[in-house]
Design an enzyme around this catalytic site. Structure first.
Site, PDB file in Angstrom:
ATOM      1  N   ALA A  94      -2.766  -2.556   6.800  1.00 39.45           N
ATOM      2  CA  ALA A  94      -2.665  -1.091   6.808  1.00 39.45           C
ATOM      3  C   ALA A  94      -1.937  -0.608   5.558  1.00 39.45           C
ATOM      4  CB  ALA A  94      -1.944  -0.606   8.061  1.00 39.45           C
ATOM      5  N   TYR A  95      -0.814  -1.242   5.239  1.00 44.63           N
ATOM      6  CA  TYR A  95       0.008  -0.789   4.111  1.00 44.63           C
ATOM      7  C   TYR A  95      -0.710  -0.947   2.770  1.00 44.63           C
ATOM      8  CZ  TYR A  95       4.097  -0.302   1.065  1.00 44.63           C
ATOM      9  OH  TYR A  95       4.989   0.101   0.091  1.00 44.63           O
TER      10      TYR A  95
END
Length: 258
Positions: A161-162
């Site tokens: 996600a990051y």
């Protein structure tokens, strides 16, 4: 660490998000030392007030405007209130971001993903949109800097996600720079490596040493290492630099992450 200054932002107005700690705090202090009136934004008011007090003790000007950058209306209010209280916006450092859940994709929820993207990518897009509108309206030839990351190009496990939230910024900055260049507005990213900030406080001393040994300069970064690049990108010295993502990692990513 005190940065030597020469008043490059005298009579300028600068907005800094994520200004309560780490890189955002270091940048806010340096902008103020360079003469800027600084609007300090973030989710938590107490740390912002501490930064404001530090700036005022040194004779600078700062205001505190708590805001959640994932909230479209909060972002619009943030930029409008900054200009109402300090004057037309000259520069912005869109630094606020979150790590979110750091674990395998099979353990992540869609809500985890949405939260990270909503702050790190959508939130920065909202900020840039509001800032660009303000700069065009005032006729300012402004500069906007976003905080990307070295993991946009060299992610590790657990960052599904990051890493894309930061890689999206690298693509976005090129599109925005081309779109608004005719207004004299420049848009760039700074991409930190491993920096000693509250986000990295949980690392062990042994891991710190291993990470430092991996870098070309054999040390980890300090917030001021990144804020110095950020401030420079907003000066006339960088007047011909736009659409770029500048890696500030001490050479950490040169040999890869293995």
């Amino acid at each position: 660490m005190t940065i030597q200054t020469n008043g490059r932002f005298t009579d300028k107005v600068v907005l800094v998000t994520g200004a309560g700690s780490g890189i955002g705090k270091a940048a806010a202090l340096q902008f103020a030392r360079e003469g800027a009136a600084v609007s300090l934004a973030g989710r938590r008011e107490a740390p912002l007030q501490e930064v404001r007090s530090a700036i005022e003790r040194e004779g600078g000007t700062a205001i505190v405007l708590p805001a959640d950058i994932s909230d479209e209306h909060a972002v619009e209010r943030l930029v409008a209130e900054t200009e109402r209280r300090l004057g037309p916006l000259d520069a912005a450092f869109n630094n606020a971001g979150i790590m979110g859940a750091y674990k395998p994709i099979i353990e992540l929820t869609a809500a985890d993903f949405d939260t990270v993207i909503g702050t790190n990518l959508r939130g920065v897009w909202l900020l840039a949109r509001a800032e660009i509108k303000a700069m065009i309206a005032s006729g300012r030839r402004g500069s906007i800097i976003n905080t990307s990351s070295f993991v946009a190009e060299a992610a590790t496990a657990g960052m599904s996600a990051y890493a894309p939230s930061k890689a999206g910024l690298n693509a976005m900055v090129r599109a925005l720079a081309f779109e608004v260049g005719s207004f004299g507005i420049r848009v760039n990213n700074v991409a930190p490596g491993v920096i000693r900030t509250p986000m990295s406080d949980g690392l062990s001393a042994e891991l710190y040493q291993a990470l430092a040994a991996h870098s070309a300069l054999k040390r980890l970064g300090e917030p001021e290492d990144v804020s110095a690049v950020t401030v420079w990108l907003c000066t006339d010295e960088a007047r011909f630099v736009t659409g770029q993502t500048i890696l500030s990692d001490g050479g950490f990513a040169i040999p890869g992450l293995r």
